[in-house]
Scaffold this active site. Structure first.
Site, PDB file in Angstrom:
ATOM      1  N   GLY A  91       4.325 -58.729  -7.385  1.00 53.14           N
ATOM      2  CA  GLY A  91       5.029 -58.506  -8.582  1.00 53.14           C
ATOM      3  C   GLY A  91       6.371 -58.365  -8.428  1.00 53.14           C
ATOM      4  N   ASN A  92       7.368 -58.153  -9.189  1.00 52.66           N
ATOM      5  CA  ASN A  92       8.793 -57.840  -9.104  1.00 52.66           C
ATOM      6  C   ASN A  92       9.148 -56.625  -9.987  1.00 52.66           C
ATOM      7  OD1 ASN A  92       9.901 -59.023 -11.801  1.00 52.66           O
ATOM      8  ND2 ASN A  92       8.402 -60.571 -11.201  1.00 52.66           N
ATOM      9  N   ARG A  93      10.468 -56.467  -9.863  1.00 53.51           N
ATOM     10  CA  ARG A  93      10.932 -55.093 -10.535  1.00 53.51           C
ATOM     11  C   ARG A  93      11.563 -55.357 -12.098  1.00 53.51           C
ATOM     12  NH1 ARG A  93      15.181 -53.046  -6.819  1.00 53.51           N
ATOM     13  NH2 ARG A  93      15.466 -51.302  -8.160  1.00 53.51           N
TER      14      ARG A  93
END
Ligand code: CTP
Ligand code: CA
Length: 224
Positions: free
Chosen positions: A33-35
């Protein structure tokens, strides 16, 4: 009289906005995932709704609630986001891709939990590219439809940031590209934002700084 509700310059327009960050499963319990918090995209949805647009928000793991009066479609992966955006953009006047889409996903998803084994060895993951949703949407845009992309870049030097952003605006085939700088402590999850907006040729047409709702209104000003 004081106009507390602001302009209704988007009445009759249909705007589709993606927001948040996709997650690509590795196995039933893990993902890449990412932030992205989804805040800037959600603020755009709220601002567009307040100005009278019919708004559909395609949200991937939003950390903030969807604004009231907005149709929310929840998605998880880049593939789901692509399907939803293709369907929704077919009837949209404006399409805004604010979501952080995974560039790569595991080439194979394990059916059961990946076990670490007892030989102390590391793990090499094979990743494949995801489709570029924005490029795909721009390629099939309807006459008059506006396409807006986002770019979060880590270049610390202003000239380098501009060069990268201008090349991206041209490559993506967008009408506008909203660019901001991100880093370990900048950008993600913040209530504020500082952006440059480029046109499709890569020329800076606006700069905006402030809370994400005011930045959203500034972006919509350019579209209205
Ligand atoms: N985007 C997309 N589909 C992808 C990757 C990105 O639609 N698979 C969209 C994003 O939603 C954003 C824009 O493309 O609006 C720019 O995303 P960005 O990550 O900055 O660009 P990339 O083309 O992925 O290039 P890179 O990450 O290598 O800088
Ligand atoms: Ca990317």
């Amino acid at each position: 009289a004081l106009d507390v509700v602001g302009p209704h310059d988007l009445v009759g327009r249909r705007i589709v906005i993606s927001a948040g960050g996709t997650r690509e499963p590795l196995d039933p319990v893990r993902y890449l995932g990412n932030r992205s918090s989804g805040r800037q995209g959600v603020s755009l949805a709220a601002a567009a709704r307040a100005r009278g647009a019919a708004v559909t928000l395609v949200g991937a793991h939003l950390e903030v609630p969807a604004p009231s009066g907005v149709d929310l479609i929840a998605v998880a992966t880049a593939a789901e986001l692509e399907t939803a955006m293709a369907a929704q953009s077919a009837t949209a006047d404006t399409v805004i891709m604010a979501a952080a889409v995974a560039d790569f996903r595991p080439a194979a998803v394990a059916e059961g939990k990946i076990k670490k084994g007892d030989d102390g060895a590391g793990l090499v993951l094979e990743l494949e590219r995801t489709p570029d949703i924005l490029v795909g949407l721009a390629a099939v845009r309807r006459p008059g439809q506006r396409i807006v992309g986002f770019a979060a870049e880590t270049e610390t030097d202003d000239d380098a940031l501009l060069r990268v952003a201008a090349a991206k605006a041209q490559r993506k085939g967008v009408d506008l590209l909203v660019v901001n700088r991100v880093g370990w402590s900048e950008g993600f999850g913040s209530p504020t934002n500082a952006v440059m907006v480029l046109d499709g040729a890569g020329t800076v047409v606006a700069r905006a700084e402030g809370d994400k709702l005011s930045v959203a209104h500034r972006i919509l000003d350019l579209l209205a």
